[in-house]
Design an enzyme around this catalytic site. Sequence first.
Site, mmCIF file in Angstrom:
data_model
loop_
_atom_site.group_PDB
_atom_site.id
_atom_site.type_symbol
_atom_site.label_atom_id
_atom_site.label_comp_id
_atom_site.label_asym_id
_atom_site.label_seq_id
_atom_site.Cartn_x
_atom_site.Cartn_y
_atom_site.Cartn_z
ATOM 1 N N TYR A 141 0.840 -1.204 0.000
ATOM 2 C CA TYR A 141 0.000 0.000 0.000
ATOM 3 C C TYR A 141 0.877 1.257 0.000
ATOM 4 C CZ TYR A 141 -2.860 3.709 1.955
ATOM 5 O OH TYR A 141 -3.468 4.918 2.177
ATOM 6 N N LYS A 145 1.580 4.212 -2.967
ATOM 7 C CA LYS A 145 1.356 5.650 -2.728
ATOM 8 C C LYS A 145 2.645 6.438 -3.030
ATOM 9 C CE LYS A 145 -2.942 5.958 -1.488
ATOM 10 N NZ LYS A 145 -3.939 6.982 -1.760
HETATM 11 N N1 UFG Z 1 -4.850 -2.489 16.337
HETATM 12 C C1 UFG Z 1 -5.097 -3.416 17.326
HETATM 13 N N2 UFG Z 1 -6.210 -4.189 17.195
HETATM 14 C C2 UFG Z 1 -7.056 -4.116 16.125
HETATM 15 C C3 UFG Z 1 -6.795 -3.158 15.112
HETATM 16 C C4 UFG Z 1 -5.668 -2.363 15.258
HETATM 17 O O1 UFG Z 1 -4.360 -3.551 18.292
HETATM 18 O O2 UFG Z 1 -8.033 -4.875 16.078
HETATM 19 C C5 UFG Z 1 -3.668 -1.634 16.468
HETATM 20 C C6 UFG Z 1 -2.698 -1.733 15.320
HETATM 21 O O3 UFG Z 1 -1.792 -2.781 15.539
HETATM 22 C C7 UFG Z 1 -2.048 -0.359 15.327
HETATM 23 C C8 UFG Z 1 -3.159 0.572 15.846
HETATM 24 O O4 UFG Z 1 -4.109 -0.289 16.464
HETATM 25 O O5 UFG Z 1 -1.005 -0.322 16.225
HETATM 26 C C9 UFG Z 1 -3.859 1.339 14.741
HETATM 27 O O6 UFG Z 1 -4.228 0.408 13.735
HETATM 28 P P1 UFG Z 1 -5.144 0.801 12.481
HETATM 29 O O7 UFG Z 1 -5.327 -0.446 11.688
HETATM 30 O O8 UFG Z 1 -6.346 1.526 12.949
HETATM 31 O O9 UFG Z 1 -4.245 1.839 11.707
HETATM 32 P P2 UFG Z 1 -2.758 1.688 11.122
HETATM 33 O O10 UFG Z 1 -1.881 2.500 12.020
HETATM 34 O O11 UFG Z 1 -2.343 0.303 10.899
HETATM 35 O O12 UFG Z 1 -2.959 2.273 9.681
HETATM 36 C C10 UFG Z 1 -3.069 3.610 9.419
HETATM 37 C C11 UFG Z 1 -3.948 3.830 8.198
HETATM 38 C C12 UFG Z 1 -3.324 3.217 6.979
HETATM 39 C C13 UFG Z 1 -1.926 3.736 6.848
HETATM 40 C C14 UFG Z 1 -1.149 3.503 8.104
HETATM 41 C C15 UFG Z 1 0.230 4.084 8.031
HETATM 42 O O13 UFG Z 1 -5.214 3.282 8.411
HETATM 43 O O14 UFG Z 1 -4.062 3.555 5.842
HETATM 44 O O15 UFG Z 1 -1.791 4.102 9.192
HETATM 45 O O16 UFG Z 1 1.097 3.231 8.670
HETATM 46 F F1 UFG Z 1 -1.295 3.111 5.832
#
Ligand code: UFG
Length: 325
Positions: A141, A145
């Site tokens: 992803y 980008k």
């Molecule tokens: N998390 C959990 N449990 C869950 C879901 C998420 O512990 O059920 C944690 C993840 O491990 C992470 C945090 O919560 O540490 C946030 O997770 P998200 O999936 O909400 O978001 P991300 O940080 O993974 O992703 C976001 C954007 C992406 C982008 C990314 C950049 O949603 O589009 O940041 O790293 F690419």
Amino acid sequence: MAIAVLGGAGYIGSHTVYELIDRGFDVVVIDNLQTGHREAVHEKAIFYEGDIRDAKFLDEVFHKEKIEAVIHFAANSLVGESMTNPLKYYDNNVYGTKVLLESMVKNGINKIVFSSTAAVYGEPERIPILETDRTVPTNTYGETKLAMEKMFRWVDLAHGVKYVSLRYFNACGAHISGKIGEAHNPETHLIPLVLQVPLHKRECIKIFGEDYDTKDGTCVRDYIHVTDLADAHILAVKYLMDGNESNVFNLGNGVGFTVKEVIASAEKVTGEEISAQTDVRRAGDPAQLVASSEKAKSVLGWKPKFDDLDKIVETAWNWHKNARY
Ligand code: UFG
């Protein structure tokens, strides 16, 4: 003259359309509705259902409507899916942007604001992250980008299409009206998943890793309200309309919260206990991602209004309780 919002039925796109219309812009929304929602499109926007990879369709819309600038959200954005189906991401995100740029050049549209991501940085070299820091994505992803950002640079040099690339950190929250909000299928984002527990759609939230080198062992993220992101897009469009050069900006609050702090905030806002279970780390998750957004503040004059996590979670809760889609 109108602003064309590609992906204007999606989460951040639909919120940007609401802000544009509030400020008196004419808006043309283009969306293939594969992940977007028809109900999320503001009633005052002109809507075209179609795919940005369809050159004929894009040419027709750009020929018919008088478009001053494009805001481009039309992309796939699930990190996990991008690792199992990378070519889907190259096709929609990279090839789709190539078709879009061809059509813009052909139709004399020379301004574009586009969604980039914190994922372009990969494992950060320091916190907070600056726009000039190294970009080594750890997932497809982020890689697509970054490829899009590079494509814009060369197309600017050759054809004078000016761009602003906005690297979002963790978009969250919902419109204060409660009319539109975050709705992904499948949902993978932390705040909507946490709120599913008090809504009795999920028994507990799984915490992906409690052994990170952070204050409570869980990952730290920079949560930024979707309406603040929408504001930044409008400022970026105005910046290009004022004749400024292409540029790239981080968008975050500059404050990091752990997964456990997000859960605690959701408990406070909903008044319910939210049960959580420790799970293994999720592949590709950096321990900390926190933005320096000083450049967006000084160059664009951007001022995020939602700087309090509880207030952000409150807007998300207000939406999820009565979600229309
Ligand atoms: N998390 C959990 N449990 C869950 C879901 C998420 O512990 O059920 C944690 C993840 O491990 C992470 C945090 O919560 O540490 C946030 O997770 P998200 O999936 O909400 O978001 P991300 O940080 O993974 O992703 C976001 C954007 C992406 C982008 C990314 C950049 O949603 O589009 O940041 O790293 F690419």
